[in-house]
Design a protein around this motif. Structure first.
Motif: not given
Length: 283
Positions: A126-128, A134-137, A146-153, A221-226
């Protein structure tokens, strides 16, 4: 002093208390999973029965049939597998290079880098979350794998680097020196000499990173809508009406998601144990 010979009664009492404690801990850990398995084989009306009647109720596979017939669950499985596998591969690749540099070479600021890596790995999600969103947008990668993969990294790479660095430090330097004498470059030494030796640690860190990515919920949940991953699909599972909570299908889906992880742990248990205990004892 052999307590079994000098005081058999006290020895028997200690052993009895020990096994009683083991049974209590095992029951505490396994009971939720066993109850989830039972729930996955029960009809929706059986959930309101008394515990003993619930256990004796006839089993049914309708919940599993409903889960596998759900197209959202099928897409979630495929999407979770895609994201988890790519996250593990990228984290192992970059983590191995970083671990080789931190474990083998001496340079100024290495301790500071290790402390930074450790600090990043313990940050709560939750801290990041706000900065990542904002970076994903800004990069137009919302609802993109790609957004989900790099956020997991952000969390898998620091963990991988920290574990592999400790392992690389304990690899005998003679192996690397022999490869360099034979004319191998540092990159060839890493891939042909150190990687085979690092296999237990690679399996351990890769499996733990895979479990982390497979079970992750907040970023998905945050970065994916479908393109939903399995945890999000299960959390949004709905019944036939707004008043029905489909606990049977939810438990069936949870079991389906959990069984591959258990199978992986059982298959690679020797590598996991050797990887976790590597570097624990010197000499």
């Amino acid at each position: 002093m052999n307590l079994r010979r000098t005081n058999p009664a006290l020895y028997f009492l200690q052993r009895s208390l020990f096994y009683l404690l083991v049974i209590v801990i095992a029951f505490y850990l396994l009971f939720p999973f066993v109850w989830a398995v039972l729930t996955s084989f029960r009809r929706s009306g059986d959930l309101f029965l008394q515990p003993l009647d619930f256990v004796r109720a006839p089993s049914t596979l309708s919940n599993y049939a409903q889960v596998f017939a759900n197209s959202s669950f099928q897409r979630g499985l495929a999407f979770s597998l895609l994201v988890a596998v790519f996250s593990v591969l990228v984290s192992l690749l970059f983590g191995s290079f970083a671990a080789y540099a931190l474990g083998r070479f001496k340079f100024r600021g290495k301790s500071l880098i290790m402390y930074i890596i450790l600090a990043v790995s313990v940050f709560p999600q939750i801290a990041v979350l706000g900065g990542l969103f904002t970076l994903v947008r800004a990069t137009n990668t919302y609802n993109n794998p790609i957004a989900l993969i790099f956020s997991y990294l952000i969390f898998t790479i620091p963990f991988t680097v920290w574990v592999l660095t400790s392992f690389v430090r304990d690899i005998p330097g003679e192996l690397e020196e022999a490869a360099l004498v034979d004319g191998a470059s540092p990159l060839q030494t890493l891939f042909r000499v150190l990687f085979p030796v690092m296999m237990p640690a690679l399996v351990t860190t890769g499996l733990l990173a895979f479990i982390n990515a497979w079970n992750e919920y907040l970023f998905a949940l945050t970065f994916m809508s479908s393109n939903r991953t399995v945890p999000v699909v299960i959390a949004n599972y709905s019944g036939a009406s707004q008043y029905e909570q489909p606990w049977g299908p939810i438990m069936a889906a949870s079991i389906v998601v959990t069984v591959p992880l258990i199978a992986l742990v059982l298959i690679f248990q020797r590598n996991i144990v050797s990887g976790l205990t590597a570097g624990a004892v010197k000499g």
